[in-house]
Design a protein around this motif. Structure first.
Motif, PDB file in Angstrom:
ATOM      1  N   ILE A 158       0.850  -1.191   0.000  1.00 14.41           N
ATOM      2  CA  ILE A 158       0.000   0.000   0.000  1.00 14.41           C
ATOM      3  C   ILE A 158       0.886   1.242   0.000  1.00 14.41           C
ATOM      4  CG2 ILE A 158      -1.874  -1.151   1.258  1.00 14.41           C
ATOM      5  CD1 ILE A 158      -1.065   0.480   3.734  1.00 14.41           C
ATOM      6  N   GLU A 159       0.326   2.366  -0.415  1.00 17.36           N
ATOM      7  CA  GLU A 159       1.005   3.653  -0.345  1.00 17.36           C
ATOM      8  C   GLU A 159       0.651   4.303   0.989  1.00 17.36           C
ATOM      9  OE1 GLU A 159       3.133   5.344  -2.429  1.00 17.36           O
ATOM     10  OE2 GLU A 159       3.284   3.443  -3.514  1.00 17.36           O
ATOM     11  N   ALA A 160       1.648   4.640   1.770  1.00 16.72           N
ATOM     12  CA  ALA A 160       1.398   5.256   3.075  1.00 16.72           C
ATOM     13  C   ALA A 160       2.624   6.040   3.509  1.00 16.72           C
ATOM     14  CB  ALA A 160       1.063   4.182   4.119  1.00 16.72           C
ATOM     15  N   ASP A 161       2.417   6.995   4.415  1.00 22.41           N
ATOM     16  CA  ASP A 161       3.535   7.754   4.973  1.00 22.41           C
ATOM     17  C   ASP A 161       4.499   6.802   5.686  1.00 22.41           C
ATOM     18  OD1 ASP A 161       2.566  10.320   4.230  1.00 22.41           O
ATOM     19  OD2 ASP A 161       1.207  10.316   5.945  1.00 22.41           O
ATOM     20  N   ALA A 162       5.797   7.078   5.555  1.00 20.40           N
ATOM     21  CA  ALA A 162       6.810   6.266   6.227  1.00 20.40           C
ATOM     22  C   ALA A 162       7.910   7.173   6.746  1.00 20.40           C
ATOM     23  CB  ALA A 162       7.380   5.222   5.279  1.00 20.40           C
TER      24      ALA A 162
END
Length: 339
Positions: A158-162
């Motif tokens: 998934i695309e998410a803040d890291a």
């Protein structure tokens, strides 16, 4: 003033006790501006006398928020994880939020169960140090308005803040330091190869060797579980086997501790650079040279990113890298053994 036995004081009771309006009490309780300091102090004193506690169920109905966030770590007992937790809790407190914390113990199913349990309890946001290799189970929660920030390792699928350490850059710096002290045969002892941090640190090791035009013998690399038996076997194989090394980069603090317990206290020993600092590392003989992460900066950046999302930031997923720092103390400055 008197109330019925067993009844809890309300904001109206506090307003009467303090001699102010209900809206003034609400502003003080919710940390809003617009109340004179003397009046706010009078309200807080009335709250203390009456034992008033905010009704978070009512707050949820009114605002849709619970004033709580959750942090899912690998192991809360690990010093690195504890430092992350303290930093996240500090930022949460600045925003008037409680922090709930759980440990996944590197178990993918436990990670999923805990993350969904936190969401079921209506936390406003979630920070995850991930173990699993598929985080699509969080997509419905994200779509429902619960922001998720990944810490120390990125999300999978998934695309998410890291928010991450510069793992490859830190390992590259540590190995380059060993090379500058004359080492050409440098071993790497890492965590499981599937773990992002381990893979990135191995990438940094290889990059430093390539920068110096040094060949890498694959027998110098050992990755796997961090238990003491595996690590001590790796040390024996790398330092005394068919292709002995003169220096080691250990890829996390658990591995470093196992290596330190196994290395001889006297006589020849390989140079050593550990990734992650250790408490009392400067009191060892020689002191432990490390590539230090900044867990306080990591945790604070993750928490601030989460609260920015809660405040309405809907921009693209961000990847934030926090620099590491080489701390020379002696173990990484030992020259190669003769012969």
């Amino acid at each position: 003033m008197s109330r019925g036995y067993g009844t809890r004081p309300t904001m109206k009771d506090v307003a009467v006790e303090a001699g102010v309006g209900l809206k003034t009490v609400s502003r003080v309780v919710n940390g809003e501006s617009g109340v004179a300091s003397a009046t706010a102090e009078r309200v807080r004193a009335a709250i203390d006398r009456l034992g008033f506690r905010r009704n978070d169920s009512a707050r949820l109905l009114r605002t849709g928020r619970t004033a709580s966030i959750a942090l899912l770590l690998e192991d809360i007992g690990d010093p690195f994880s504890s430092a992350l937790s303290r930093a996240v809790e500090g930022v949460a407190a600045e925003h008037g939020c409680l922090l709930f914390t759980g440990s996944s113990a590197e178990d993918q199913r436990r990670e999923r169960d805990l993350a969904l349990a936190f969401c079921a309890r209506r936390v406003d946001g979630l920070i995850v140090v991930p173990t699993g290799d598929d985080h699509r189970y969080l997509l419905p929660e994200s779509a429902a308005g619960t922001p998720v920030v990944f810490l120390d390792r990125p999300a999978a699928a998934i695309e998410a803040d890291a928010v991450l350490s510069d793992n490859a850059g830190g390992a590259r710096t540590g190995v380059a330091h060993l090379i500058r002290h004359g080492h050409r045969r440098i071993g790497f002892i890492g965590d499981l190869a599937r773990i992002h941090t381990s893979a990135e640190r191995l990438r940094g090791y290889r990059r430093a060797m390539a920068d110096a035009a040094l060949p890498v013998d694959e027998r110098w690399i050992d990755t796997g579980p961090t238990d003491a038996a595996r690590v001590t076997a790796a040390v024996d194989r790398l330092t005394r086997g068919a292709a002995p090394v003169t220096a080691l980069l250990t890829a996390n603090n658990r591995i470093t501790l196992a290596v330190l317990h196994h290395l001889p206290s006297d006589g020849p020993r390989p140079a050593l650079v550990g990734f992650d600092d250790l408490e009392l590392a400067d009191l060892l003989t020689p002191g432990l040279t490390v590539v230090a992460q900044d867990p306080a900066a990591l945790g604070a950046a993750a928490a601030r990113t989460l609260f920015e999302r809660l405040a309405g930031d809907t921009g693209a997923a961000r990847r934030i890298e926090i620099p590491t720092r080489l701390i020379p103390r002696g173990s990484g400055e030992i020259g190669p053994r003769a012969g």
